[in-house]
Design an enzyme around this catalytic site. Structure first.
Site, mmCIF file in Angstrom:
data_model
loop_
_atom_site.group_PDB
_atom_site.id
_atom_site.type_symbol
_atom_site.label_atom_id
_atom_site.label_comp_id
_atom_site.label_asym_id
_atom_site.label_seq_id
_atom_site.Cartn_x
_atom_site.Cartn_y
_atom_site.Cartn_z
ATOM 1 N NE ARG A 26 -4.158 1.650 0.240
ATOM 2 C CZ ARG A 26 -4.244 2.804 -0.182
ATOM 3 N NH1 ARG A 26 -3.601 3.358 -1.114
ATOM 4 N NH2 ARG A 26 -5.582 3.909 0.614
ATOM 5 N N GLY A 27 0.666 1.733 -1.115
ATOM 6 C CA GLY A 27 1.955 2.797 -1.418
ATOM 7 C C GLY A 27 1.926 4.448 -0.049
ATOM 8 C CD GLU A 28 -2.821 6.105 1.873
ATOM 9 O OE1 GLU A 28 -3.634 5.613 2.997
ATOM 10 O OE2 GLU A 28 -3.624 5.881 0.872
ATOM 11 C CG ASP A 29 -0.252 2.060 5.293
ATOM 12 O OD1 ASP A 29 -1.075 3.290 5.040
ATOM 13 O OD2 ASP A 29 -0.761 1.288 4.920
ATOM 14 C CB THR A 30 5.461 0.609 3.296
ATOM 15 O OG1 THR A 30 4.800 0.143 2.037
ATOM 16 C CG2 THR A 30 4.918 -0.029 4.181
ATOM 17 N NE ARG A 31 4.277 4.733 -3.089
ATOM 18 C CZ ARG A 31 4.450 3.948 -4.590
ATOM 19 N NH1 ARG A 31 5.224 3.553 -5.595
ATOM 20 N NH2 ARG A 31 2.740 3.503 -5.295
ATOM 21 N N GLY A 89 0.806 5.879 -19.976
ATOM 22 C CA GLY A 89 0.294 5.380 -20.892
ATOM 23 C C GLY A 89 -0.149 3.863 -20.819
ATOM 24 C CD GLU A 92 -0.805 -5.000 -6.870
ATOM 25 O OE1 GLU A 92 -0.176 -3.964 -7.265
ATOM 26 O OE2 GLU A 92 -0.101 -5.015 -5.835
#
Length: 840
Positions: free
Chosen positions: A23-28, A56, A90
């Site tokens: 989850r990008g906002e948690d651990t990116r 694209g 995913e």
């Protein structure tokens, strides 16, 4: 690093070692970024969406492709992971790939409780509830997400809570790297026949079950046990919390001892260095709550199993232990499930060799020619195919033909040393049994082999069982079989005893035997000689004084393998014999147990014949007239076989041969007298006088043979009658008297209450009459039929070709209450009698 890099293709090919799901906002920008950097630093090709997706490009299609083309997926389950519909999709795709293609899943529970993920509680429960409340969401899809979250908690992974994040990342990367290294090392896609064998193993392992299972892989050396277990380890290791592959445990035991092996095992499973067993309570105390995969390769000592894997309650549910060994008994004693590795069939062997040939510029006919030769030699043993294929295909025709010819007499030492490990693990007596079978007894009937081994004082039952359990022998239609390369190994062990054949324990080659006899040197080490004269033209002279010096000789067999089953009537001239038995022939009889002399050319055994330990004496097609003169003390002799000794005129005095169990005089066409001492043989259970054409009578003393079970008189065409007290043979079960001219049976015949099989086939009387059964008008009470009526145990009766007719009274056959088979073929019936009337 190189191995890890070899396991994956370059990014441009769309192949990855690891796919990162997060989850990008948690651990990116923190944990996942650090993990990705460490993975790449170690040479692990890693997919992360922000760098790999081109502008694209459809995100979903790119992600699906990246997942499908990755070996592992690392799922960073942070507290907001389930709030992302994209992350959940995913996850579903990752689980699908795991089920369909062996994709491996590794979860990281990043500051979340694994039970919240499993049971859809806490932040995960809240996120799923919001998805359900959203009218746009389909309830069936939400359930799929829930199932995927539950399933991912079943995989072995990491819990980050209360852990040093930097150390945790190093541990994760180390584990991934080890898995990649083991995967690249196995290269299962290039292994012939591996998929079918892995499937069989997975069936035994039953990975879906949560019990603790132990499986033993068993087979001969070089059969591919280690190769198979490496492939299995590569395929399933990701499903466990801890894994250990201890290769060649037998060798490690010598170097490290049991304590060292225990420490090595725990270091693998706990991923801790420098463990000290003195500071640990036990393996069970450290592992009982951990789902582990343990592979112990090449175990040769039961103590290893006791100390390393103990009982099933040492391990947590779902644990699997795999053991490879050459010793079946070791596995049986530990009560594990067995899997026997089988050799390659011809198609698999050909496919295996084709890979070596691809490295060379061979014409097709060259490849087929050498492959056929190699396959014939290797007999499906992968080790032999590997060793020979690695160098034969690089040779010219002339060279590899020369090499194959060389192998017929000198085995390849790489193959020899691997196979010899099993021999080295035998005790002294088992080694002797193995060498006797390899040099002399391969392919023989199991009972015959046991008899010969017993003659020598060996414990044949346990010895043969030990060889079978170590895959050194096998059985086919009750014959003892042995792989040709194992037989070669055994023969080479004997050859290496000395350059001088006379100083070896066993001789079987014509050249070596002739050499040992001609040199006339000390031959005190020779224990056995088996000389097959079938393919030799040279005459061996036995006048040598070498035999008396063979103080340990226990087995002596001179034979012609292609003439052992001669038809009656064949002639054997003295001039045709390939062994010239000298009148001065002498043996050292002290240890002699088995003596087989085919075509013995002398008229009797020498006067000094005193084989006090002899158990078996066979002299087929001999020229003997009298076996010995006077009385010989042979108190251990059990078998005497003088078949087709056409000059024999009388049997010897048996007074001091009290333990004889089997006497065969078949085809002794000059025999006219059986010595009265026959009656002392109270252990004799088999007697054959078949085709003794000149024999007119039997000694009355033979009726004292209380143990006789089988008596064959067929073809004794001059036999006048049976002794009056013939019925005293109370243990007789089979009597074969085909074609004898006896007209009347003694009244005592009806006392043969244990007789089960009786054959009078071809016993004809004068034309139009039958000596065997009376006519209907006859009132004779002395008929043969009358004396059969008391045979209550008789199950098979053959009266074929006995000149019977419609007038013959068969009704008395109804008295044979146990009769099951009645043969009346070849008689003069116009109307067939109703056989059912005479059968029980």
């Amino acid at each position: 690093m190189a191995a890890a890099a070899a396991a994956s293709s370059s990014p441009s090919q769309g192949r990855y070692d690891v796919f990162l799901s997060f989850r990008g906002e948690d651990t990116r920008n923190n944990f996942t970024a650090h993990l990705c950097e460490e993975l790449r630093t170690k040479g692990i090709n890693t997919f992360i969406d922000e760098e790999k997706l081109e502008r694209g490009q459809a995100v979903s299609a790119a992600l699906v492709s990246a997942i499908e083309n990755s070996m592992f997926s690392i799922i960073v389950l942070s507290e907001n992971y389930a709030s992302s519909r994209w992350c959940l999709e995913e996850l579903v795709k990752i689980i699908q790939c795991m089920k369909n293609s062996g994709h491996r899943v590794l979860p990281i529970f990043y500051n979340v409780d694994p039970s919240d993920v499993r049971n859809h509680m806490g932040k995960f429960g809240e996120a799923l509830a919001k998805h359900e409340e959203n009218s746009k969401e389909v309830m069936e899809r939400v359930q799929i997400w829930k199932d995927a979250l539950t399933q991912v908690t079943n995989f072995s992974g990491w819990d980050s809570r209360n852990k040093n994040e930097s150390l945790l990342i190093k541990q994760i990367v180390k584990d991934i790297l080890n898995k990649l290294l083991s995967t690249s090392g196995s290269d299962t896609e290039n292994l012939v026949g591996i998929d079918a064998r892995i499937q069989e193993m997975e069936t035994l392992l039953c990975l879906a079950s949560d019990d603790v299972r132990m499986v033993g892989i068993w087979g001969m050396g070089g059969i591919g046990k280690t190769t198979l277990v490496r492939a299995v380890y590569s395929r399933i290791s990701y499903q466990f919390e801890g894994c250990s592959f201890l290769e060649n445990v037998a060798e490690d035991l010598k170097k490290k001892g049991l304590i060292g092996l225990q420490e090595k095992l725990l270091s693998h499973l706990l991923e801790e260095e420098n463990l000290n067993m003195k500071e640990l309570t036990s393996i069970k105390a450290r592992l009982y709550s951990k789902k582990v995969l343990i592979i112990l390769d090449n175990v040769n000592d039961p103590t290893i199993l006791e100390c390393l894997i103990g009982n099933r309650d040492w391990f947590d549910r779902g644990s699997r232990i795999i053991i490879t060994t050459r010793d079946k008994r070791l596995l049986l004693s530990h009560k594990v499930n067995l899997y026997k590795v089988h050799k390659f069939n011809d198609d698999e062997a050909l496919e295996f060799l084709a890979r070596y040939s691809l490295k060379q510029e061979l014409l097709r006919e060259d490849f087929l020619e050498i492959s056929r030769a190699v396959i014939c030699y290797a007999q499906g043993l992968p080790l032999a195919l590997t060793v020979l294929g690695s160098f034969l295909f690089s040779m010219s025709k002339e060279e590899w033909r020369d090499q194959l010819d060389k192998l017929k007499s000198i085995p390849n030492m790489k193959i020899h040393e691997v196979l010899k490990i099993s021999y080295d693990g035998l005790d002294f007596e088992e080694k002797n049994i193995f060498l006797d079978i390899a040099c002399f007894l391969k392919g023989e009937d199991k009972n015959y082999v046991k008899e010969i081994l017993d003659y020598c004082g060996f414990f044949s039952v346990s010895g043969i069982r030990a060889l079978a359990d170590k895959s050194l022998i096998s059985f086919f239609h009750n014959r003892i079989m042995m792989h040709d390369l194992i037989q070669e190994m055994g023969m080479e062990i004997v050859r290496q005893e000395s350059h001088n054949p006379g100083q070896r324990s066993r001789l079987w080659l014509h050249k070596d035997i002739n050499d040992a006899l001609k040199k006339n040197t000390e031959n005190e080490k020779i224990e056995g000689i088996f000389l097959d004269l079938s393919h030799s033209q040279e005459i061996i002279d036995s006048s040598t004084q070498a035999f008396p010096r063979m103080y340990k000789l226990r087995l002596l067999k001179v034979y012609e393998s292609n003439k052992i089953s001669r038809n009656f009537g064949d002639t054997l001239n003295k001039e045709n014999c390939k062994v010239h038995f000298s009148p001065n022939l002498r043996f050292c009889y002290d240890e002699l147990r088995y003596l087989y002399l085919y075509g013995y050319s002398l008229k009797s055994l020498d006067n000094d014949f005193n084989a006090k330990n002899l158990v078996h004496l066979s002299m087929h097609y001999s020229h003997i007239k009298r076996l010995w003169k006077g009385i010989k003390v042979l108190e251990k002799l059990k078998v005497m076989d003088l078949s087709h000794s056409k000059s024999l005129i009388e049997t010897p005095d048996f007074s001091r041969v009290p333990n004889l169990e089997r006497l065969v005089l078949e085809g002794c066409i000059s025999l006219h007298k059986v010595h009265p001492s026959l009656g002392v043989l109270n252990k004799l259970n088999f007697l054959s006088l078949k085709n003794c054409e000149k024999l007119k009578s039997l000694p009355s003393s033979m009726c004292d043979l209380k143990s006789l079970e089988t008596f064959i008189l067929s073809g004794c065409s001059r036999l006048d009658d049976f002794p009056e007290n013939f019925g005293n043979l109370e243990m007789l079960k089979e009597l074969h008297a085909d074609g004898i001219p006896v007209r009347v049976l003694p009244s005592s015949f009806s006392l043969l209450r244990n007789l089960e099989i009786l054959s009078f086939k071809g016993c004809r009387g004068p034309p139009s009459t039958s000596w065997l059964l009376p006519r209907r008008s006859s009132s004779s009470t002395g008929s043969i039929l009358h004396h059969l009526s008391g045979l209550y145990s008789l199950t098979r009766l053959n009266l074929g070709y006995c000149n019977l007719s419609d007038e013959t009274n068969l009704s008395s056959l109804c008295l044979l209450s146990s009769l099951e088979v009645l043969d009346l073929s070849g008689n003069n019936f116009v109307t067939l009698p109703n056989i059912r009337d005479f059968l029980a």
